[in-house]
Design a protein around this motif. Structure first.
Motif, PDB file in Angstrom:
ATOM      1  N   VAL A  94     -10.978   4.459  10.489  1.00  0.00           N
ATOM      2  CA  VAL A  94     -10.970   5.030   9.323  1.00  0.00           C
ATOM      3  C   VAL A  94     -12.220   5.375   8.772  1.00  0.00           C
ATOM      4  O   VAL A  94     -12.347   6.442   8.210  1.00  0.00           O
ATOM      5  N   CYS A  95     -13.243   4.533   9.154  1.00  0.00           N
ATOM      6  CA  CYS A  95     -14.475   4.809   8.759  1.00  0.00           C
ATOM      7  C   CYS A  95     -15.183   5.981   9.257  1.00  0.00           C
ATOM      8  O   CYS A  95     -15.662   6.743   8.663  1.00  0.00           O
ATOM      9  N   LEU A  96     -15.001   6.127  10.364  1.00  0.00           N
ATOM     10  CA  LEU A  96     -15.145   7.260  11.354  1.00  0.00           C
ATOM     11  C   LEU A  96     -14.599   8.788  10.626  1.00  0.00           C
ATOM     12  O   LEU A  96     -15.479   9.546  10.161  1.00  0.00           O
ATOM     13  N   THR A  97     -13.324   8.437  10.245  1.00  0.00           N
ATOM     14  CA  THR A  97     -12.765   9.766   9.661  1.00  0.00           C
ATOM     15  C   THR A  97     -13.334   9.882   8.346  1.00  0.00           C
ATOM     16  O   THR A  97     -13.530  11.078   7.749  1.00  0.00           O
ATOM     17  N   LEU A  98     -13.509   8.945   7.603  1.00  0.00           N
ATOM     18  CA  LEU A  98     -14.052   9.109   6.223  1.00  0.00           C
ATOM     19  C   LEU A  98     -15.637   9.352   6.190  1.00  0.00           C
ATOM     20  O   LEU A  98     -16.200   9.818   5.160  1.00  0.00           O
ATOM     21  N   GLY A  99     -16.183   9.318   7.282  1.00  0.00           N
ATOM     22  CA  GLY A  99     -17.750   9.591   7.510  1.00  0.00           C
ATOM     23  C   GLY A  99     -18.587   8.493   6.801  1.00  0.00           C
ATOM     24  O   GLY A  99     -19.584   8.824   6.233  1.00  0.00           O
ATOM     25  N   VAL A 100     -17.941   7.150   6.897  1.00  0.00           N
ATOM     26  CA  VAL A 100     -18.879   6.152   6.383  1.00  0.00           C
ATOM     27  C   VAL A 100     -19.182   5.266   7.476  1.00  0.00           C
ATOM     28  O   VAL A 100     -18.543   5.149   8.582  1.00  0.00           O
ATOM     29  N   ASP A 101     -20.169   4.209   7.165  1.00  0.00           N
ATOM     30  CA  ASP A 101     -20.405   3.310   8.507  1.00  0.00           C
ATOM     31  C   ASP A 101     -19.329   2.124   8.208  1.00  0.00           C
ATOM     32  O   ASP A 101     -19.073   1.444   9.237  1.00  0.00           O
ATOM     33  N   GLN A 102     -18.998   1.848   6.901  1.00  0.00           N
ATOM     34  CA  GLN A 102     -18.290   0.814   6.511  1.00  0.00           C
ATOM     35  C   GLN A 102     -17.536   0.935   5.498  1.00  0.00           C
ATOM     36  O   GLN A 102     -18.081   1.740   4.605  1.00  0.00           O
ATOM     37  N   PRO A 103     -16.547   0.202   5.178  1.00  0.00           N
ATOM     38  CA  PRO A 103     -15.937   0.179   3.623  1.00  0.00           C
ATOM     39  C   PRO A 103     -16.929  -0.148   2.638  1.00  0.00           C
ATOM     40  O   PRO A 103     -17.795  -0.742   2.935  1.00  0.00           O
ATOM     41  N   ARG A 104     -16.806   0.602   1.509  1.00  0.00           N
ATOM     42  CA  ARG A 104     -17.655   0.407   0.492  1.00  0.00           C
ATOM     43  C   ARG A 104     -17.831  -0.819  -0.258  1.00  0.00           C
ATOM     44  O   ARG A 104     -18.772  -1.252  -0.789  1.00  0.00           O
ATOM     45  N   ASP A 105     -16.737  -1.509  -0.171  1.00  0.00           N
ATOM     46  CA  ASP A 105     -16.666  -2.882  -0.717  1.00  0.00           C
ATOM     47  C   ASP A 105     -15.387  -3.583  -0.161  1.00  0.00           C
ATOM     48  O   ASP A 105     -14.680  -3.052   0.573  1.00  0.00           O
ATOM     49  N   GLU A 106     -15.482  -4.945  -0.518  1.00  0.00           N
ATOM     50  CA  GLU A 106     -14.284  -5.671  -0.104  1.00  0.00           C
ATOM     51  C   GLU A 106     -13.003  -5.254  -0.417  1.00  0.00           C
ATOM     52  O   GLU A 106     -12.046  -5.118   0.540  1.00  0.00           O
ATOM     53  N   GLN A 149       0.956  -1.295   0.034  1.00  0.00           N
ATOM     54  CA  GLN A 149      -0.015   0.028  -0.042  1.00  0.00           C
ATOM     55  C   GLN A 149       0.866   1.194   0.173  1.00  0.00           C
ATOM     56  O   GLN A 149       1.888   1.371   0.710  1.00  0.00           O
ATOM     57  N   ASP A 150       0.535   2.240  -1.151  1.00  0.00           N
ATOM     58  CA  ASP A 150       1.407   3.201  -0.908  1.00  0.00           C
ATOM     59  C   ASP A 150       0.426   4.621  -0.703  1.00  0.00           C
ATOM     60  O   ASP A 150      -0.836   4.406  -0.689  1.00  0.00           O
ATOM     61  N   PHE A 151       1.000   5.783  -0.670  1.00  0.00           N
ATOM     62  CA  PHE A 151       0.120   6.985  -0.341  1.00  0.00           C
ATOM     63  C   PHE A 151      -1.004   7.039  -1.569  1.00  0.00           C
ATOM     64  O   PHE A 151      -2.123   7.330  -1.227  1.00  0.00           O
ATOM     65  N   SER A 152      -0.792   6.964  -2.694  1.00  0.00           N
ATOM     66  CA  SER A 152      -1.452   7.323  -3.821  1.00  0.00           C
ATOM     67  C   SER A 152      -2.714   6.120  -3.624  1.00  0.00           C
ATOM     68  O   SER A 152      -3.891   6.447  -4.039  1.00  0.00           O
ATOM     69  N   THR A 153      -2.530   5.054  -3.507  1.00  0.00           N
ATOM     70  CA  THR A 153      -3.441   3.943  -3.272  1.00  0.00           C
ATOM     71  C   THR A 153      -4.283   4.271  -2.312  1.00  0.00           C
ATOM     72  O   THR A 153      -5.394   4.073  -2.461  1.00  0.00           O
ATOM     73  N   ILE A 154      -3.790   4.589  -1.041  1.00  0.00           N
ATOM     74  CA  ILE A 154      -4.761   4.926   0.139  1.00  0.00           C
ATOM     75  C   ILE A 154      -5.555   6.099  -0.443  1.00  0.00           C
ATOM     76  O   ILE A 154      -6.882   6.127   0.140  1.00  0.00           O
ATOM     77  N   ALA A 155      -4.810   7.181  -0.843  1.00  0.00           N
ATOM     78  CA  ALA A 155      -5.694   8.374  -1.307  1.00  0.00           C
ATOM     79  C   ALA A 155      -6.714   8.287  -2.100  1.00  0.00           C
ATOM     80  O   ALA A 155      -7.675   8.687  -2.124  1.00  0.00           O
ATOM     81  N   ASP A 156      -6.541   7.389  -3.144  1.00  0.00           N
ATOM     82  CA  ASP A 156      -7.448   6.884  -4.122  1.00  0.00           C
ATOM     83  C   ASP A 156      -8.683   6.177  -3.288  1.00  0.00           C
ATOM     84  O   ASP A 156      -9.934   6.432  -3.785  1.00  0.00           O
ATOM     85  N   THR A 157      -8.254   5.477  -2.311  1.00  0.00           N
ATOM     86  CA  THR A 157      -9.308   4.670  -1.552  1.00  0.00           C
ATOM     87  C   THR A 157     -10.143   5.622  -0.663  1.00  0.00           C
ATOM     88  O   THR A 157     -11.439   5.617  -0.732  1.00  0.00           O
TER      89      THR A 157
END
Length: 194
Positions: free
Chosen positions: A51-63, A8-16
């Motif tokens: 992470v989900c709290l920070t992103l403002g979501v209940d759970q990751p959008r997909d697996e 995992q690099d910065f760009s991959t996580i930023a894209d997520t």
């Protein structure tokens, strides 16, 4: 092939993050992650929740997103626990301007120090003098000037500051986990969502 073992690099996580509607830099959260892994064992579930709290979501959008976020934690933990001292903070790389890279380091430092501050004074009493000094020096890093030009001198300065942050994170982890490299080998598979 599982994404959890991908680098995992910065760009991959930023894209997520973008997939989840967040323009935030992952650097701040990576700083929090490094300090949390150093001070206490942050479980995969607790990390995903943060992470989900920070992103403002209940759970990751997909697996794949969940696997990527868990892989980020796993990669960081493995690097901090490794005897090879190959840990690297998740920061913008050479594809970004020096100013963006300096901003990333500043955000990483703020995240790291936030978790250290939240831990209170109790853990600090057991710290070695070098660790105390390294953490105190990070406070100065949190105030670095980020509006800098792309120059060899600034690049060298930023490299030295990044190296300081890297060493502080490794020192915190190794002092809190003496003699236990590769502390945790569980949670290789992410929780499935239906």
């Amino acid at each position: 092939m599982s994404l959890i073992n991908e680098r995992q690099d910065f760009s991959t996580i930023a894209d997520t993050f973008l997939l989840h509607g967040s323009m935030q830099s992952p650097a701040f959260l990576d700083g929090r992650l490094c300090a949390a892994l150093g001070l206490h064992d942050l479980t995969a579930e607790a990390w995903l929740e943060e992470v989900c709290l920070t992103l403002g979501v209940d759970q990751p959008r997909d697996e794949p997103s969940a696997e990527r976020l868990l892989g980020w934690r796993r990669q960081t933990l493995d690097a901090l626990a490794s005897t090879e001292l190959n840990f690297e903070p998740l920061l913008p790389d050479e594809m970004f301007s020096l100013a963006e890279r300096a901003q990333g380091l500043k955000e990483w430092t703020l995240g790291f120090l936030e978790v250290v501050e939240d831990a209170g004074d109790a853990p600090r009493k057991k710290w070695s003098e070098p660790l105390r000094e390294a953490i105190e020096d990070l406070a100065g890093l949190a105030a670095i000037e980020t509006d800098i030009d792309d120059s060899a001198e600034n690049e060298n300065d930023l490299f030295a500051l990044t190296e300081h942050a890297r060493m502080a994170a490794m020192l915190l982890y190794t002092e809190q986990h003496p003699g236990t490299p590769q502390v945790e080998q569980v949670d290789e598979t992410p929780p499935t969502t239906h």
